[in-house]
Design a protein around this motif. Sequence first.
Motif, mmCIF file in Angstrom:
data_model
loop_
_atom_site.group_PDB
_atom_site.id
_atom_site.type_symbol
_atom_site.label_atom_id
_atom_site.label_comp_id
_atom_site.label_asym_id
_atom_site.label_seq_id
_atom_site.Cartn_x
_atom_site.Cartn_y
_atom_site.Cartn_z
ATOM 1 N N GLY A 8 7.222 -43.724 -1.217
ATOM 2 C CA GLY A 8 6.424 -44.238 -2.326
ATOM 3 C C GLY A 8 6.726 -43.648 -3.671
ATOM 4 N N ALA A 133 2.774 -38.283 -0.506
ATOM 5 C CA ALA A 133 3.889 -39.056 -1.058
ATOM 6 C C ALA A 133 5.110 -38.163 -1.278
ATOM 7 N N ILE A 163 5.097 -43.604 -8.901
ATOM 8 C CA ILE A 163 4.485 -43.632 -7.575
ATOM 9 C C ILE A 163 3.941 -45.024 -7.316
ATOM 10 N N GLN A 171 -6.250 -45.212 -0.809
ATOM 11 C CA GLN A 171 -5.619 -43.884 -0.840
ATOM 12 C C GLN A 171 -6.372 -42.923 0.082
ATOM 13 N N PHE A 461 3.342 -45.558 3.318
ATOM 14 C CA PHE A 461 3.685 -45.915 1.945
ATOM 15 C C PHE A 461 4.286 -47.313 1.832
#
Length: 499
Positions: A8, A133, A163, A171, A461
Amino acid sequence: MLIRGRAGLAVNKPTEPVPTGWVWVPVNSVARQETGHTPSRSRPEWWGGDIPWIGIRDARLHHGGVIYDTLQTTNPLGLANSSARLLPKGTVCLSRTASVGYVTVMGRDMATSQDFVTWTCSEALVPEFLVKALIAEGEGLRKFGKGTTHTTIYFPEIRALHICLPPLAEQKRIVAKLDTLSAKSARARNELARIETLVSRYKQAVLRSAFLGQMTSEWRTRNAALQTASDLIDCTPTPPQPRGGRDATDRVIQGKAALAVNTPPRQAPPKWQWVPLSRIARQETGHTPSRSHPEWWDGDIPWIGIKDAGAHHGRIIEETIQTTNEEGLANSAARLLPAGTVCLSRTASVGYVTIMGKPMATSQDFVTWTCTEALVPKFLMYALMAEGDDIREFGKGTTHTTIYFPEVRAMQICLAPLEEQHEIARRIEAAFAKIDRLAKEAKRALELVGRLDEAILAKAFRGELVPQDENDEPAEKLLERIRSERQATPKAGRGRGKV
């Protein structure tokens, strides 16, 4: 220039489609990006205060987790006289130089060295999501940097770092799911790693069982007509022994299995017999031809050193790192010993055991036994191995143990009937092969767990790990709302240290 990461993250904005509600954004648009500094080491009064200061070692120790305490601390004077700044709890730190890729989250207000880039997240970015990430990129983070021997991620790339941002609620779901799965994979890794550490214990248990007579007790009962070890010894001529040297010790040392110095109190299993090794094997040692005579080396006679024994412990040795020649033997106390001779390292690294696969010589670090027909070389090798590290009890010295020749000359073995010696060697090798297969499978499974972790992160991701909720506020709308709120708020002055 676009540099696409594994999951990501990317340097500059990718053009590929994103999951519903997600959006590519610069990381510094949803987090305050900074770096740190190191107060002068020549000013001790700037160190040792109550402000934690994160260095590379701290990040390595707390990679992927929350950091509360650091190896070094600074103080207000250190901050006031450097570009270091006190950053708030929840700030995400990434090592960008020296050792690229360590990620941690501040568990309280802290400062960092200049080896880090830090992000203090806004309400649009969950700090733990940013951590995941960054971890998902793994070694791929180095692609964002420059340099081969020592990679560094420079600030032009950091400022362009993007990102792929999901809705805020998603999230949090992703972070919770990854934490749950990480805990499960950590347990699996711990259990699999235990197998590798237990292999030597399993093998030692097999050896002890064999040389205490337990492994073949039923086999012995079924083979009642076995020739006893006592009869075997009686019909075996005593091998000639080298003359000279110190006499055998008279002290008694009982080993853990089938070896002892002098006759021990432990009773032998049925049909076995305690016997001096010198009665059924010719005991010798080796020597090192002078290194100042290179013409005595690099011939066609294998010469066993400690490294060879370590590399071939518990196995037959066919090749050695160094070789000597006839001239080397003629000008030293080294001797060419026949194939089948058993070698035990008795000094430096005590306890390595190997069997010569062809005629060879050894260094003086070894004691060797050339077996008579009464003693199977593999039986002796495994008997020596059954003592494990406890074989050091036959020697002297704590820092550097050596088994001296008075103890070697008095060494005894609990000898099994000849057929049983062969049966014990066969069973040990079958058990070891099974243990090695299990260890290999565990190692393979451990590798697969690592790959599974990578696959899970990649899935997270791509927006495929947790279900999406149509009621979630899309990331783009959240960002628009935050921008509107900021525009309505007077801008604060830029703090020192922003990059």
